[in-house]
Design a protein around this motif. Structure first.
Motif, mmCIF file in Angstrom:
data_model
loop_
_atom_site.group_PDB
_atom_site.id
_atom_site.type_symbol
_atom_site.label_atom_id
_atom_site.label_comp_id
_atom_site.label_asym_id
_atom_site.label_seq_id
_atom_site.Cartn_x
_atom_site.Cartn_y
_atom_site.Cartn_z
ATOM 1 N N GLU A 93 0.826 -1.201 0.000
ATOM 2 C CA GLU A 93 0.000 0.000 0.000
ATOM 3 C C GLU A 93 0.868 1.262 0.000
ATOM 4 O O GLU A 93 0.590 2.223 -0.723
ATOM 5 N N SER A 94 1.934 1.261 0.786
ATOM 6 C CA SER A 94 2.835 2.419 0.828
ATOM 7 C C SER A 94 3.482 2.650 -0.529
ATOM 8 O O SER A 94 3.567 3.800 -0.995
ATOM 9 N N HIS A 95 3.907 1.584 -1.178
ATOM 10 C CA HIS A 95 4.528 1.721 -2.501
ATOM 11 C C HIS A 95 3.518 2.198 -3.533
ATOM 12 O O HIS A 95 3.850 3.019 -4.398
ATOM 13 N N GLU A 96 2.276 1.723 -3.444
ATOM 14 C CA GLU A 96 1.243 2.181 -4.374
ATOM 15 C C GLU A 96 0.984 3.677 -4.204
ATOM 16 O O GLU A 96 0.853 4.409 -5.196
ATOM 17 N N ARG A 97 0.931 4.134 -2.951
ATOM 18 C CA ARG A 97 0.727 5.568 -2.711
ATOM 19 C C ARG A 97 1.892 6.386 -3.263
ATOM 20 O O ARG A 97 1.692 7.451 -3.849
ATOM 21 N N LEU A 98 3.116 5.884 -3.083
ATOM 22 C CA LEU A 98 4.276 6.594 -3.634
ATOM 23 C C LEU A 98 4.242 6.619 -5.152
ATOM 24 O O LEU A 98 4.558 7.634 -5.777
ATOM 25 N N ASP A 99 3.848 5.501 -5.765
ATOM 26 C CA ASP A 99 3.725 5.445 -7.226
ATOM 27 C C ASP A 99 2.692 6.457 -7.721
ATOM 28 O O ASP A 99 2.919 7.152 -8.719
ATOM 29 N N GLU A 100 1.545 6.541 -7.013
ATOM 30 C CA GLU A 100 0.507 7.491 -7.403
ATOM 31 C C GLU A 100 1.003 8.929 -7.266
ATOM 32 O O GLU A 100 0.743 9.769 -8.139
ATOM 33 N N LEU A 101 1.713 9.208 -6.183
ATOM 34 C CA LEU A 101 2.244 10.549 -5.979
ATOM 35 C C LEU A 101 3.261 10.895 -7.065
ATOM 36 O O LEU A 101 3.225 11.988 -7.635
ATOM 37 N N LEU A 102 4.148 9.966 -7.370
ATOM 38 C CA LEU A 102 5.145 10.201 -8.417
ATOM 39 C C LEU A 102 4.471 10.437 -9.757
ATOM 40 O O LEU A 102 4.840 11.360 -10.491
ATOM 41 N N ALA A 104 1.477 11.578 -10.272
ATOM 42 C CA ALA A 104 0.817 12.883 -10.213
ATOM 43 C C ALA A 104 1.833 14.009 -10.392
ATOM 44 O O ALA A 104 1.581 14.967 -11.122
ATOM 45 N N LEU A 105 2.983 13.894 -9.740
ATOM 46 C CA LEU A 105 4.015 14.926 -9.875
ATOM 47 C C LEU A 105 4.550 14.986 -11.297
ATOM 48 O O LEU A 105 4.765 16.061 -11.842
ATOM 49 N N GLN A 106 4.764 13.835 -11.894
ATOM 50 C CA GLN A 106 5.241 13.812 -13.281
ATOM 51 C C GLN A 106 4.174 14.344 -14.223
ATOM 52 O O GLN A 106 4.482 15.033 -15.187
ATOM 53 N N GLY A 107 2.908 14.078 -13.939
ATOM 54 C CA GLY A 107 1.807 14.600 -14.744
ATOM 55 C C GLY A 107 1.722 16.106 -14.647
ATOM 56 O O GLY A 107 1.483 16.785 -15.637
ATOM 57 N N ASP A 108 1.938 16.651 -13.437
ATOM 58 C CA ASP A 108 1.929 18.102 -13.251
ATOM 59 C C ASP A 108 3.032 18.752 -14.069
ATOM 60 O O ASP A 108 2.842 19.812 -14.650
ATOM 61 N N ARG A 109 4.172 18.131 -14.150
ATOM 62 C CA ARG A 109 5.290 18.703 -14.905
ATOM 63 C C ARG A 109 4.980 18.720 -16.391
ATOM 64 O O ARG A 109 5.315 19.654 -17.091
#
Length: 127
Positions: A93-102, A104-109
């Motif tokens: 679950e922690s890795h999935e949340r980190l993947d989602e955050l990454l 999202a950050l890459q999408g914002d860029r």
């Protein structure tokens, strides 16, 4: 207070010599002398390590003629592995949340048109 077997196993695994002994025993039974050979410790010291492993249920010891052989007993490792597996969901679950955050950050860029200009040094119109 009685100490549970998982605590004994973790205590036994805490020492690198004992972990190395268990690794060696995956190849087959061995005498104290054979187990002591790779280490710069005395045979009595190895015998003390073997006693800890035996108390944790990780090895059994038998006599064959004049030799005392140590044998790997893997079941306590299965118990520890099962106990640790309960935490696998937490890490997944922690890795999935980190993947989602990454993502999202890459999408914002990618969506930021000013990002390309901000990254390129001033006076750099080469492209």
């Amino acid at each position: 207070m009685a100490i549970d077997r998982i605590s004994l196993v973790f205590g036994a695994l805490a020492d690198p010599i004992r972990r190395a002994i268990l690794t060696r025993l995956t190849q087959g039974d061995a005498t104290v002398a054979e187990l002591a050979a790779p280490f710069e410790v005395s045979q009595p010291a190895i015998s003390r390590h073997l006693k800890v492993l035996e108390n944790a249920g990780l090895i059994s010891r038998t006599r064959r003629a004049t030799a005392r052989l140590s044998h790997l007993e893997a079941e306590p490792l299965r118990e520890v592995t099962s106990w640790l597996a309960h935490y696998q969901g937490f890490w997944d679950e922690s890795h999935e949340r980190l993947d989602e955050l990454l993502a999202a950050l890459q999408g914002d860029r990618k969506d930021d048109p000013d990002r390309e200009q901000a990254v390129r040094p001033k006076g750099s119109d080469h492209g």
